[in-house]
Structures are given as structure tokens and as C-alpha cells.
Design a protein around this motif. Sequence first.
Motif, PDB file in Angstrom:
ATOM      1  N   ARG A 167       0.898  -1.096   0.085  1.00  0.00           N
ATOM      2  CA  ARG A 167      -0.028  -0.015  -0.046  1.00  0.00           C
ATOM      3  C   ARG A 167       0.819   1.120   0.156  1.00  0.00           C
ATOM      4  NH1 ARG A 167      -3.402   2.979  -1.101  1.00  0.00           N
ATOM      5  NH2 ARG A 167      -5.230   3.840   0.120  1.00  0.00           N
ATOM      6  N   PHE A 168       1.873   1.348   0.762  1.00  0.00           N
ATOM      7  CA  PHE A 168       2.895   2.377   0.938  1.00  0.00           C
ATOM      8  C   PHE A 168       3.554   2.633  -0.292  1.00  0.00           C
ATOM      9  CE2 PHE A 168       3.490   2.528   5.764  1.00  0.00           C
ATOM     10  CZ  PHE A 168       2.030   2.778   5.971  1.00  0.00           C
ATOM     11  N   MET A 169       4.145   1.624  -0.999  1.00  0.00           N
ATOM     12  CA  MET A 169       4.726   1.769  -2.268  1.00  0.00           C
ATOM     13  C   MET A 169       3.875   2.342  -3.447  1.00  0.00           C
ATOM     14  SD  MET A 169       7.470  -1.188  -2.816  1.00  0.00           S
ATOM     15  CE  MET A 169       6.746  -2.700  -2.064  1.00  0.00           C
ATOM     16  N   ASP A 170       2.617   1.679  -3.374  1.00  0.00           N
ATOM     17  CA  ASP A 170       1.697   2.175  -4.481  1.00  0.00           C
ATOM     18  C   ASP A 170       1.447   3.761  -4.266  1.00  0.00           C
ATOM     19  OD1 ASP A 170       1.493  -0.187  -5.479  1.00  0.00           O
ATOM     20  OD2 ASP A 170      -0.322  -0.940  -4.438  1.00  0.00           O
ATOM     21  N   ARG A 171       1.217   3.957  -3.002  1.00  0.00           N
ATOM     22  CA  ARG A 171       0.874   5.446  -2.769  1.00  0.00           C
ATOM     23  C   ARG A 171       2.253   6.480  -3.154  1.00  0.00           C
ATOM     24  NH1 ARG A 171      -3.115   8.566   1.292  1.00  0.00           N
ATOM     25  NH2 ARG A 171      -4.626   7.252   0.088  1.00  0.00           N
ATOM     26  N   ILE A 172       3.204   5.933  -2.969  1.00  0.00           N
ATOM     27  CA  ILE A 172       4.549   6.643  -3.100  1.00  0.00           C
ATOM     28  C   ILE A 172       4.501   6.994  -4.654  1.00  0.00           C
ATOM     29  CG2 ILE A 172       6.850   6.658  -3.266  1.00  0.00           C
ATOM     30  CD1 ILE A 172       6.195   7.325  -0.495  1.00  0.00           C
ATOM     31  N   LEU A 560      10.908  -1.098   2.139  1.00  0.00           N
ATOM     32  CA  LEU A 560      10.317   0.231   1.753  1.00  0.00           C
ATOM     33  C   LEU A 560      11.514   1.360   1.545  1.00  0.00           C
ATOM     34  CD1 LEU A 560       7.130   0.536   3.731  1.00  0.00           C
ATOM     35  CD2 LEU A 560       7.229   0.448   1.417  1.00  0.00           C
ATOM     36  N   ASN A 561      12.509   1.364   2.362  1.00  0.00           N
ATOM     37  CA  ASN A 561      13.794   2.211   2.352  1.00  0.00           C
ATOM     38  C   ASN A 561      14.579   1.934   1.153  1.00  0.00           C
ATOM     39  OD1 ASN A 561      13.163   3.442   4.870  1.00  0.00           O
ATOM     40  ND2 ASN A 561      14.241   2.217   6.042  1.00  0.00           N
ATOM     41  N   PHE A 563      13.397   0.489  -1.623  1.00  0.00           N
ATOM     42  CA  PHE A 563      12.690   1.074  -2.920  1.00  0.00           C
ATOM     43  C   PHE A 563      12.597   2.506  -2.934  1.00  0.00           C
ATOM     44  CE2 PHE A 563       8.642   2.555  -4.195  1.00  0.00           C
ATOM     45  CZ  PHE A 563       8.500   2.274  -5.325  1.00  0.00           C
ATOM     46  N   PHE A 564      12.239   3.259  -1.736  1.00  0.00           N
ATOM     47  CA  PHE A 564      12.255   4.727  -1.850  1.00  0.00           C
ATOM     48  C   PHE A 564      13.483   5.558  -2.092  1.00  0.00           C
ATOM     49  CE2 PHE A 564      11.995   8.935   0.201  1.00  0.00           C
ATOM     50  CZ  PHE A 564      10.833   9.324  -0.562  1.00  0.00           C
ATOM     51  N   LYS A 565      14.758   4.841  -1.965  1.00  0.00           N
ATOM     52  CA  LYS A 565      16.030   5.500  -2.086  1.00  0.00           C
ATOM     53  C   LYS A 565      16.121   5.512  -3.566  1.00  0.00           C
ATOM     54  CE  LYS A 565      20.896   4.644  -1.237  1.00  0.00           C
ATOM     55  NZ  LYS A 565      22.135   3.898  -0.646  1.00  0.00           N
ATOM     56  N   ASN A 566      16.083   4.184  -4.369  1.00  0.00           N
ATOM     57  CA  ASN A 566      16.167   4.269  -5.883  1.00  0.00           C
ATOM     58  C   ASN A 566      15.186   5.088  -6.484  1.00  0.00           C
ATOM     59  OD1 ASN A 566      18.378   2.482  -5.534  1.00  0.00           O
ATOM     60  ND2 ASN A 566      16.908   0.864  -5.419  1.00  0.00           N
ATOM     61  N   PHE A 567      14.011   4.772  -6.032  1.00  0.00           N
ATOM     62  CA  PHE A 567      12.735   5.492  -6.666  1.00  0.00           C
ATOM     63  C   PHE A 567      12.946   7.145  -6.689  1.00  0.00           C
ATOM     64  CE2 PHE A 567       8.607   8.161  -6.121  1.00  0.00           C
ATOM     65  CZ  PHE A 567       8.368   7.778  -7.275  1.00  0.00           C
ATOM     66  N   SER A 568      13.634   7.707  -5.338  1.00  0.00           N
ATOM     67  CA  SER A 568      13.751   9.063  -5.327  1.00  0.00           C
ATOM     68  C   SER A 568      14.929   9.691  -6.311  1.00  0.00           C
ATOM     69  CB  SER A 568      14.174   9.411  -3.712  1.00  0.00           C
ATOM     70  OG  SER A 568      13.170   9.132  -2.942  1.00  0.00           O
TER      71      SER A 568
END
Length: 860
Positions: A167-172, A560-561, A563-568
Motif C-alpha cells: 500500500r505504501f509503495m503504491d501510494r508513493i 520500503l527504504n 525502494f524509496f531510495k532508488n525511486f527518489s
Amino acid sequence: MQKSLVIVESPAKAKTINQYLGCEYIVKSSIGHVRDLIKSKSQNKENKKCLKENFNLKTDEKTILIKKMGIDPYQNWKAEYHIVPGKEKIISELKMIANQVDHIYLATDLDREGEAIAWHLKEVIGGDASKFSRVIFNEITKHSIKQAFENPGHINMHRVHAQQARRFMDRIVGYMISPLLWKKISRGLSAGRVQSVAVRIIVDRENIIKNFIPEEYWKLNISLFSKDQKKINMDVTHYQNKIFRPINKTQMYFAIEKIKKSLFTVKNYEEKIFYKKASAPFITSTLQQSASLHLGFSVKKTMFLAQKLYEEGYITYMRTDSNYLSQHSIKKARIYIKSHYGSDYLPKEPNLYSNKKHSQEAHEAIRPSDIEIKRINSDHLSSSAKKLYQLIWNQFIASQMQSVKYKSITITVVADMFKLQKNERVVLFDGWTRVLIEEKNIISEFPILKIGSLLFIDEVIPSQKFTKPQPRFSEGSLVRELEKKSIGRPSTYSVITSKIQDRGYVKIKKNKFYAEKMGEILTVRLKKSFSNLIDYNFTAHMEKKLDKVAENKIEWKNLLNSFFKNFSKQLEKAKKSPEEGGMELNNIVPTSINCSVCGKKMGIKTAVTGVFLSCLGYNNTEIKNRCKQTINLISLNDFNKEEDNTRQISLKSINRCKKCNMSMDSYFINQKLKLHICINNPSCIGYTLEKGVFKNPVYLSEIIQCEKCHTKMIMKTGPFGKFFICINKKCKNTRKILPNGEISDPKLEPISFPQLRCKKSDAWFILREGIAGIFFAANTFPKSRETRSPFVEELARFQHLLPEKIHYLSSGPIIDDNGNKTIVCFNRNKKTHYITSKKKGKFTGWLAIFTNKKWCVIKK
């Protein structure tokens, strides 16, 4: 007496469970989710207030975004959950009951989503944690429920964390990419972590189809007969030990003349016995595929009906990727098979089916809860639900039946340098096909030919063929492709197929997916700027990591961390200008066409609503002087009935872009002008104008007048296609444009029938028209949702109220041959009304159709 509270997700499930639990249990429904991350609509006012009072957009953009998302990836993924709007009353009632009982059982669904709902309920109700227990059951039967309540457990937080991580990844992805897409491409766009991958699958197939060049080839079938007049059709497969594949008519007829002069000798006649086991009982994906193929149901409809069947206690849980069957269910099936079909149809040992490599949960396959219920007779379920149940029942029984026994026959005939072959299968024992008819082209007997015997020509049948591209995806085949690539999970397939249509990135036409231009542009941009996001392997790999979170093998916040690092990093780069490596813009492509209003040039523009021409004067810096002139472009595919017929297509007839040599999409501007646009637009600015007199849709040459206010109607393009709308702003009447290019008939104005009262309320009926023809609906809709088909006798009685459009329906037979009252029904395929009858709620099979201005009775 001590009492316990049992909370389930749906009222239907609560009603069914209540039948099996004693009076010491109070069963209540949460009606789905009770708590979720903050919704953008509910916090718009709050955001605006914050912007005015506290925040500077440039310095506090991050803070505002976090407030919108409801999660903070910079503060250890702190989440802000809110009660789902409209659920306050339900929560209040559950809290009140929870304070009065001794124990609370959370009996939500057994997948991760159900586990998360159970956790949210516990958090919202609050109180002593020891008061809560988690119960799960695969089927709503007395046996399963009794077992579940005898062995209660606790909420599995690892599964809750897996659901939260998804859910968090989809929302990000949705909240952080969407503003970028609005700025760079077009307003109203959004991206999804899994949905964008599904769009890519359809777009990639679309590009293959558009750029495919058919090649001509020929096949030769020869009808032969033996001395005793036994006939056999054979294909010419080889010439001079090479595959026989003539590429033109000349080569084919040269081969025919040669083969006619040859002797046909049987070189080989081989028989083999083999067995074919039935396919496994349904899992979510195979149920969706089979329902699409055999019943024509959409994925969304299939899951809706399956949910109803589960809640009513007819089938086991419908979101599963496991082929496992309980010993209890197998035993019941074997007893049923032996007693109803005989011992010959029962294998010595039960048929077992292995799960796929990354099966998510150890659930059962989808099967009937009670094997003795072959057909559902309940009036609580629709005919579609009953058909789906029958499909599930048949598949389950067939999966435990004896294999089909075949005799495979291969015949080889030689004629000079030619080789002819014939492969056939003869059924020796029908096995599971007694229940599940899936086999095609199976014969029951076949002529026996001796090696060395001569055959004689009866007929030579040449046939011209053209190679075809891979077919477009249907909903069923798209689910199969997603499953094959390990993208998504059983619980998400329905959401994926629905969302990509709702967003306007793809459309379904004739049960096939077509990529819209905006879907193509979005895919290209995401491929370049967010390569990982829509990479098949990356998405599949992420699904496996989420599975590991559920199994407590990976810490969810670490996932999540990462995923978010690469996504950012990718997001920051995408925000830059195209010259600096940022996301490419959706630029307007100038053309040589002049604007009829201001004289400037028109440009090719793509938005969510489609491709159109827009005046370049719109970009004028002075807003007051902007020219808003646009021209609709009509895609040839919107009305071309032979769009999939590739046999007549040749290399010369395919429009190719002069700049990049890719294929081009063709559009009508008007009866004398066509526009061919490169499929790489707007990255490629190639286009071609074609002048002439073209065969165009009916609606291009007609002037439409509003039937309500008699004002002119103009054509517009919306999320659901092209339509006409009245220019009178007070009227706003619309008329749809049908797939064949014709304009739909005017809608029937609602007709009030105060004399016809509803049965379930004090309301009366209103005659309305929908996609399923005319029907009666309560005048208090949506308060009362009572609807029914009109009786012919009612239309005859109030004939004076009916418009001319449906006047003929009042002249139909009032009763059938057996005295049953007749009703008006609608054939969606033929778009026509017909008359039928019912007896005790069931159709009798009696039909009457209106043809040649009279009613003709058809008896089944």
C-alpha cells in the motif's frame, strides 16, 4: 450467558455465518475497510489552509506532499490513518457492542487484505488486546466455521506489514509521480506501480501489431481415397525434405501440377495410446480466464460473482493461487464420482496437482463447499452467478476423474518428392470430458490404411494465407500474461484490469484490449525515466519480496527504504529539463493546417481524451488573446469493421513515417482530408496530410439536431468515446456514437406510472431505458432500488403513454401458449427487445420476436 462479538467484512457473509453460530455470538459486518490512509478529497481544505497560514511552497513542498500522502518515508514510515468516510456509525456500533461482550473474534477474509482489515478493526475498537482473537476459514460451512472457532489464533502482523508495504509503495508512486506527469505530459494523469506495467504489456503488443508486415504463404490440402472408397484429407508438409511453404500463387500451382502426376503411397501408419489428465481445479487467475472464455464475463464481474458465491457459502475462498485440495473435499468428490458416473471414471488414487513455484499462500483451490449441490436453485443469486458456480463445480469434479484415453494415429504418404501427413486422435474412453467438454477436433473412428497401399486424388484444395501478428489481449489472456510474468497477485488482477480502463490508457473493443495514444506516450516516458518501475523482472521481483515480508524473511521497512531510495533518485532526475536528462515533454507537433479562427497553424496534441488538433495560438502569453480553436480527429479504428483483417494488407498499403520509418496512425479530419501521424508522436514530428474524397462515418456527414430543444449538437470526445452534446447549456442532452459509426437513437424520457405500485416500498414505478432496454424502476431511486421487467399487459393497458419508439411492444402477446404472463426483455447483442414468459420465477423458453412489422412466436 457470556456473549462474543464476531466481525466479518460483508453483510451477506455475516448472514450466512449467523446460521451456523449459536445465540451466544453476535455477528456484525464492517462492510469492508474501516480505516485507511488519508484521502486527497478529505484533506483539500486542510491543505489549502496550511498553504495560506504556515507553508511556503518552495521550502515546504516535501511537508505538503507528506501531508497529502498520509505516510512519511523520511520519519521511519510513520502513517496517518483515518476512519473511512461513512464508516463512523459502524465503528460506533462495533465499539458499543465490544464493550458489552467478553470476547471479539475477527473473522475477516483470509488473504493479506483481510488480515489488514482485522488489524485496523482491533486498533479502532481498542481495549484489552487479549480480548481479540483471529479466526479464518476457507469456506463458509458449518464444518469449517466450527473448526475455526475451536482453534482461534492471533493477527499475523507479518502479513499485515506485507499489505502495508504494498500500500505504501503504491501510494508513493501514485502521489509523487502524478504531479510530474501533470506538468510534463497532461493534466489528469497518474502512474501505478503495477497498473503501469499492465499498460506497458498492452502497449508493447499494440506496437508489434501496428508494425507487423503480413507475409503471403500457401497451404495445400489433398482429399484422397483408397480402393475401398475410404476418404482421408491430408496436408502437404514437405517437398524435397524441406518444409513445403509456397509464397505465391505461381509456386503453388507449379506444385499442384507436379503432384497431380504422382502416385500416392502410404509410407507409414502409426498408432499410439496416451492419456490426458484433467486440468487442475480453479485458482483465481484460471477462473477469470475460463469465465472470460466460456461465459464472456469480465474479470471484475467474475470476482464480484465469486465473492457473492463465497459469502452465500457455495464456494471456497476465491482469491488463491494454490491448487491444494483438502482430504475431506477429495473424499467427497470421489464418493460422488463413483455413485453418479461409475467406478470406471474414478482413478485408483486421487489426482493431485502441484502449486506454481511462488504460490503465495497455502489456501485451497476454488471448489464447491458442498459437492452435492450441482446447480443452485436459490432466488438470492443471479443467473450469471449460477453459471459461474456451474463452471466451478464442473472443473472441480473433472479434476478428480479418470484421464481421457486416446489413440493417436499418424499417417505419412509420399508422392514423388512430396510428403503428406495426417494426425488424428480417436477417443477410446471419455474420462473427465464426460463432465468438462473442452476437447475439439476429436473423432470417434478413423480408416485403417496398410503400409504400401495406393491412394487416389479426389480433390486438391489450395488456400492462400497471410502471417498474422500476435493477437491482442483479452481480459482473460492479460491475466494469464500477468500471472506468467509474476506481476500482481490473485487479489489484484481485477483491480488492475479495471483501473487501466478507468484511467483511459487502454480501451476494450470486441473483448480485446487496445492501447490509447495517451497510454502509449505514458509508457514511453515511464520507460525512459522510471525504467525499474515498469520493468517486468523488477516488478515480479518486488512481488516475491513482499511474499518474503509476509513470511518474516525480510523486514518490511528495510524493503520500503531500499525502494524509496532508488525511486527518489529517478524522480529527481525526471524533474529536470529534457536537455538535462529529465522526462521528455508532451509537446504539440505543428502542422501546415491553418486555424479557421485566428489564421495561425494547428498542432497535433494528445490528452487523456485522445488525439486532436489545437491552435498554436493557445500558447499566447496574453491569456485574453488565446485562441481555443480545436478540431476533432476521428481514428479510422473507431468505425472500421475490418480493422483486424490483415489478409489484404501489403507492405505498400502500410503508411510509414518518412522521418523514422515507423507505422502511422490514420485519422479523419473531414470528408476530404485525412491525417497520418507517426506512432512515435510527439517524440517524432512526422505526419502526412492526404487529400481526396473518403468514405467516412455517418456522423461526420450528418447535422444533428437535439430532439429536446431542437438546437444544434456538436461532437465531443470523452473518457468513454465520442458523443454528441447539445450546445444549449441548459439542455446538455447527449447522443452516443455507436462502434459502427451510427448515432444512437434518442433516449427514452422517463415515464411515470403512479398506478403501478412497488412491492418492497410505498413507491411507484417509472419506465426507464438503460443499456439493457426498457425497465421499471422505483420513483424513489436510489432510496428504493426495486426494478423489474414490464409485463406486456401493462404496456397494452397504458399504450397511450408510450412514445412511438416502443409503441410496438404494447401490441405483443399478453400470455404465452400455457397462459403465463409475458414480459419484455432485451437482447444486448442484437440491441432489440423481445417478449418471453416466466413460470414460478423461471424462464419457460417461450419467445416472441418482432419482425416484418409483426410478432412471430418461437418455441424452444
